[in-house]
Scaffold this motif. Structure first.
Motif, PDB file in Angstrom:
ATOM      1  N   ARG A   1      47.928  46.205  31.566  1.00  0.00           N
ATOM      2  CA  ARG A   1      46.540  45.939  31.951  1.00  0.00           C
ATOM      3  C   ARG A   1      46.056  44.634  31.332  1.00  0.00           C
ATOM      4  O   ARG A   1      45.362  43.848  31.970  1.00  0.00           O
ATOM      5  CB  ARG A   1      45.663  47.113  31.494  1.00  0.00           C
ATOM      6  CG  ARG A   1      44.164  46.897  31.658  1.00  0.00           C
ATOM      7  CD  ARG A   1      43.738  46.669  33.064  1.00  0.00           C
ATOM      8  NE  ARG A   1      43.951  47.834  33.898  1.00  0.00           N
ATOM      9  CZ  ARG A   1      43.611  47.896  35.171  1.00  0.00           C
ATOM     10  NH1 ARG A   1      43.070  46.841  35.763  1.00  0.00           N
ATOM     11  NH2 ARG A   1      43.848  48.991  35.873  1.00  0.00           N
ATOM     12  N   ARG A   2      46.422  44.385  30.077  1.00  0.00           N
ATOM     13  CA  ARG A   2      46.016  43.154  29.408  1.00  0.00           C
ATOM     14  C   ARG A   2      46.610  41.926  30.090  1.00  0.00           C
ATOM     15  O   ARG A   2      45.944  40.935  30.365  1.00  0.00           O
ATOM     16  CB  ARG A   2      46.442  43.213  27.946  1.00  0.00           C
ATOM     17  CG  ARG A   2      46.083  41.976  27.148  1.00  0.00           C
ATOM     18  CD  ARG A   2      46.506  42.115  25.687  1.00  0.00           C
ATOM     19  NE  ARG A   2      46.216  40.873  24.977  1.00  0.00           N
ATOM     20  CZ  ARG A   2      47.018  39.823  24.971  1.00  0.00           C
ATOM     21  NH1 ARG A   2      48.150  39.879  25.640  1.00  0.00           N
ATOM     22  NH2 ARG A   2      46.695  38.726  24.327  1.00  0.00           N
TER      23      ARG A   2
ATOM     24  N   LEU B   1      32.755  49.495  34.552  1.00  0.00           N
ATOM     25  CA  LEU B   1      33.808  50.297  35.168  1.00  0.00           C
ATOM     26  C   LEU B   1      34.323  49.622  36.433  1.00  0.00           C
ATOM     27  O   LEU B   1      35.544  49.547  36.658  1.00  0.00           O
ATOM     28  CB  LEU B   1      33.263  51.690  35.476  1.00  0.00           C
ATOM     29  CG  LEU B   1      34.249  52.685  36.100  1.00  0.00           C
ATOM     30  CD1 LEU B   1      35.435  52.896  35.175  1.00  0.00           C
ATOM     31  CD2 LEU B   1      33.557  54.015  36.390  1.00  0.00           C
ATOM     32  N   ALA B   2      33.403  49.110  37.288  1.00  0.00           N
ATOM     33  CA  ALA B   2      33.830  48.410  38.496  1.00  0.00           C
ATOM     34  C   ALA B   2      34.583  47.134  38.141  1.00  0.00           C
ATOM     35  O   ALA B   2      35.553  46.753  38.804  1.00  0.00           O
ATOM     36  CB  ALA B   2      32.616  48.097  39.370  1.00  0.00           C
ATOM     37  N   PHE B   3      34.162  46.448  37.087  1.00  0.00           N
ATOM     38  CA  PHE B   3      34.817  45.220  36.637  1.00  0.00           C
ATOM     39  C   PHE B   3      36.283  45.491  36.269  1.00  0.00           C
ATOM     40  O   PHE B   3      37.187  44.734  36.639  1.00  0.00           O
ATOM     41  CB  PHE B   3      34.052  44.672  35.431  1.00  0.00           C
ATOM     42  CG  PHE B   3      34.608  43.394  34.848  1.00  0.00           C
ATOM     43  CD1 PHE B   3      34.350  42.172  35.437  1.00  0.00           C
ATOM     44  CD2 PHE B   3      35.395  43.430  33.706  1.00  0.00           C
ATOM     45  CE1 PHE B   3      34.854  41.005  34.892  1.00  0.00           C
ATOM     46  CE2 PHE B   3      35.907  42.279  33.173  1.00  0.00           C
ATOM     47  CZ  PHE B   3      35.637  41.048  33.756  1.00  0.00           C
ATOM     48  N   ALA B   4      36.532  46.601  35.543  1.00  0.00           N
ATOM     49  CA  ALA B   4      37.902  46.922  35.140  1.00  0.00           C
ATOM     50  C   ALA B   4      38.703  47.501  36.296  1.00  0.00           C
ATOM     51  O   ALA B   4      39.891  47.215  36.452  1.00  0.00           O
ATOM     52  CB  ALA B   4      37.887  47.899  33.973  1.00  0.00           C
TER      53      ALA B   4
ATOM     54  N   LEU C   1      40.964  43.586  30.359  1.00  0.00           N
ATOM     55  CA  LEU C   1      42.184  43.827  29.585  1.00  0.00           C
ATOM     56  C   LEU C   1      42.436  45.305  29.319  1.00  0.00           C
ATOM     57  O   LEU C   1      43.362  45.648  28.598  1.00  0.00           O
ATOM     58  CB  LEU C   1      42.095  43.074  28.245  1.00  0.00           C
ATOM     59  CG  LEU C   1      41.803  41.578  28.325  1.00  0.00           C
ATOM     60  CD1 LEU C   1      41.732  40.984  26.939  1.00  0.00           C
ATOM     61  CD2 LEU C   1      42.853  40.861  29.151  1.00  0.00           C
ATOM     62  N   ILE C   2      41.607  46.210  29.832  1.00  0.00           N
ATOM     63  CA  ILE C   2      41.774  47.644  29.548  1.00  0.00           C
ATOM     64  C   ILE C   2      41.776  48.427  30.855  1.00  0.00           C
ATOM     65  O   ILE C   2      41.343  47.924  31.896  1.00  0.00           O
ATOM     66  CB  ILE C   2      40.649  48.175  28.633  1.00  0.00           C
ATOM     67  CG1 ILE C   2      39.280  47.969  29.287  1.00  0.00           C
ATOM     68  CG2 ILE C   2      40.708  47.530  27.273  1.00  0.00           C
ATOM     69  CD1 ILE C   2      38.130  48.566  28.509  1.00  0.00           C
ATOM     70  N   SER C   3      42.277  49.637  30.784  1.00  0.00           N
ATOM     71  CA  SER C   3      42.324  50.517  31.956  1.00  0.00           C
ATOM     72  C   SER C   3      40.944  51.091  32.234  1.00  0.00           C
ATOM     73  O   SER C   3      40.185  51.433  31.318  1.00  0.00           O
ATOM     74  CB  SER C   3      43.330  51.643  31.714  1.00  0.00           C
ATOM     75  OG  SER C   3      43.213  52.626  32.726  1.00  0.00           O
ATOM     76  N   ALA C   4      40.625  51.223  33.521  1.00  0.00           N
ATOM     77  CA  ALA C   4      39.341  51.826  33.896  1.00  0.00           C
ATOM     78  C   ALA C   4      39.290  53.304  33.522  1.00  0.00           C
ATOM     79  O   ALA C   4      38.211  53.888  33.415  1.00  0.00           O
ATOM     80  CB  ALA C   4      39.105  51.660  35.397  1.00  0.00           C
TER      81      ALA C   4
END
Length: 556
Positions: free
Chosen positions: A358-359, A462-465, A473-476
């Motif tokens: 993800r990162r 949340l939508a951004f991820a 850089l992180i999982s939603a």
């Protein structure tokens, strides 16, 4: 004979599975130990999801000069962690500050009771001189909120200088805080200008009594004047109507409206005589039934002994059969435990690989958005995430470099995590989470400043991820924008998630942080990072907490 009334109400912490019965038993047991007053159990009732019980106390001065009648109503609603109480008292003389408070006489404060504003009802003066800055800041914040709360029904006396005559509290109606000048200034920063504590004393009257606050600035403070102000407050409470939540209770309303010192007229009770006759007939019938049951019990005892012999024989056979099976089951259990440990290690490795992917995905997305810096971005993608020896250094680095974040979190909860074996992994994930919040705030603020609609991909973190925007850089899956309804509607749990913000975000200086990121989803201490998205107004994302999982209804 005049009836001088008074009332106050509040909360008592629950104990055991039947808290209402436990409180009633403790009050009745205390009366047996002291024996200077009487208590009458008026019974209990059920009303939907709540249970209620009423107690009546009576005492005098031993010389017949005055007498007091006290009515205590307790109510417990299923699912709550406290019992609500209302104490109504009547005396044949006017109440004065020097008299013993009914709540103290019957031992209500010994149960840990507090007023409706959650300030404990205690007789002694709370001395707050020489406290540490952290203790002063914390208590000043809580006391400041209570002093301006419109629902406060107890008075608060704050002494900044010692009075000429010692002044004590009146449990349930007056709490006394003896403070030094440093705490006084700290408390005044949490109060409106018109509510400040002077360099003397101030008695904050409850809003429901509609009395002005009593302010004493003379040095030394007149203890007689303070006692007179408290007495005036007690007299005013006798004219203050019952709270709305208790005014509709039939037993409370009837007791408060009547004269409790007038004995009711009692005549011959025909209904009671009829009940007594029926009870005698039922007793005779019960005796006949008991004789029959005794005969049956004797037969059952003989059959029970026969079954006991059969069970003993079967138990012996079972022990012989299970002796070999237990060894086999233990070997299977050991093998299954090894498999569980292997699966747990594989799950942790998979989570680490997922976070790293993800990162890298976020960095590569940033490269596509900034193609003219392709060489620098590829080099950055090849480097491992930054390592921090402690959470304190991580927070310091984030404060210095992530300009769209306002980190107001207390570093103490995060510092506790440094001693955990997985602390390094949590710091890497926390750093990626902070960078993701900063990238989201920067992208959304830039779009709003340009007068553009941010679009669904920038509608929230949340939508951004979830859409894999540059800098994510992180999982939603580890992002939650709100807590459960159980936490949100529980005032105690909600306060645990209320943290500092700038006045431009909330004039009160505090706000509720329901959104959070899970650094560890299941295993204790399951660290969480709580944030508040204020990009629409100030272009800032607040980080109010970083540490172990905050309390829930299941953990407390």
């Amino acid at each position: 004979m005049g009836v001088h009334r008074i009332w106050h109400h509040g909360l008592v912490p629950t104990e055991g599975k039947r808290p209402l019965d436990a409180l009633r038993s403790r009050l009745i047991s205390r009366q047996r130990q002291h024996d200077d007053y009487t208590v009458t159990d008026l019974g209990s009732s059920d009303d939907g999801g709540s249970r209620r019980c009423d107690l009546e106390f009576a005492y005098g001065d031993g010389e017949g000069r005055y007498s007091v009648q006290v009515f205590l109503s307790l109510c417990y609603r299923a699912g709550e962690d406290r019992v609500t109480w209302l104490l109504a008292a009547a005396c044949t003389r006017p109440w004065r500050s020097c008299h013993v408070a009914p709540a103290h006489r019957i031992g209500l404060e010994e149960l840990g009771a507090s007023g409706h504003d959650e300030i404990p009802i205690e007789t002694p003066v709370l001395a707050m001189r020489g406290w540490s800055r952290e203790e002063c800041d914390h208590l000043a914040d809580l006391l400041g909120e209570a002093l301006v709360a419109p629902w406060r029904t107890s008075a608060v006396l704050v002494l900044a200088e010692p009075p000429t005559v010692p002044v004590s509290g009146w449990p349930g109606l007056v709490n006394v805080f003896d403070v030094d000048d440093r705490f006084r200034r700290t408390l005044n920063r949490n109060l409106p200008l018109g509510c400040a504590v002077p360099a003397g004393a101030r008695l904050y009257a409850p809003p429901c009594d509609q009395l002005p606050d009593f302010v004493e600035t003379a040095s030394p403070v007149s203890g007689e004047a303070l006692e007179g102000a408290i007495t005036q407050l007690l007299q005013a409470r006798g004219r203050t109507p019952l709270p709305e939540e208790w005014a509709g209770v039939a037993s409370v309303r009837a007791w408060y409206a009547a004269d409790p010192f007038v004995a009711p007229d009692r005549g011959p009770d025909a209904e009671l005589t009829g009940k007594l006759g029926r009870a005698e007939r039922e007793l005779a019938e019960a005796r006949r039934v008991i004789t029959i049951l005794r005969k049956k019990a004797k037969a059952h005892a003989e059959e029970r002994d026969r079954h006991a012999c059969e069970v003993k024989a079967l138990r012996g056979r079972l022990e012989d059969v299970s002796a070999t099976d237990v060894v086999c089951l233990r070997e299977q259990l050991a093998q299954l435990q090894e498999e569980v440990d292997d699966c747990a290690r594989a799950f942790e490795e998979t989570e680490a690989e997922r976070d790293e992917l993800r990162r890298v995905n976020g960095l590569l997305a940033g490269r596509l958005a900034r193609h003219h810096d392709a060489d620098d971005e590829v080099a950055a993608a090849g480097r491992p995430p930054e390592e921090f020896p402690s959470f304190a250094e991580l927070i310091a680095a984030a404060t210095a470099s992530l300009k769209h974040l306002a980190i107001t979190a207390d570093p103490a909860p995060a510092a506790i995590l440094d001693h955990h074996p997985k602390a390094a992994a949590w710091r890497r994930k926390a750093w990626d989470a902070l960078r993701t919040l900063d990238a989201y705030a920067g992208a959304r603020t830039s779009s709003l400043d340009a007068g553009q609609d941010p679009g669904p991909e920038l509608s929230d973190v949340l939508a951004f991820a979830r859409t894999g925007q540059p800098g994510s850089l992180i999982s939603a899956n580890i992002i939650a924008l709100a807590e459960s309804d159980t936490v949100t509607t529980n005032e105690r749990l909600r306060q645990a998630r209320t943290f500092r913000v700038a006045p431009r975000t909330n004039p009160a200086g505090r706000d509720y942080f329901g959104a959070h990121i899970a650094l560890e989803r299941f295993k204790a201490p399951a660290p969480r990072l709580h944030f508040l998205d204020d990009t629409d107004r100030t272009g800032t994302v607040y980080v109010g907490y970083l540490g172990a999982h905050l309390p829930t209804s299941k953990t407390n």
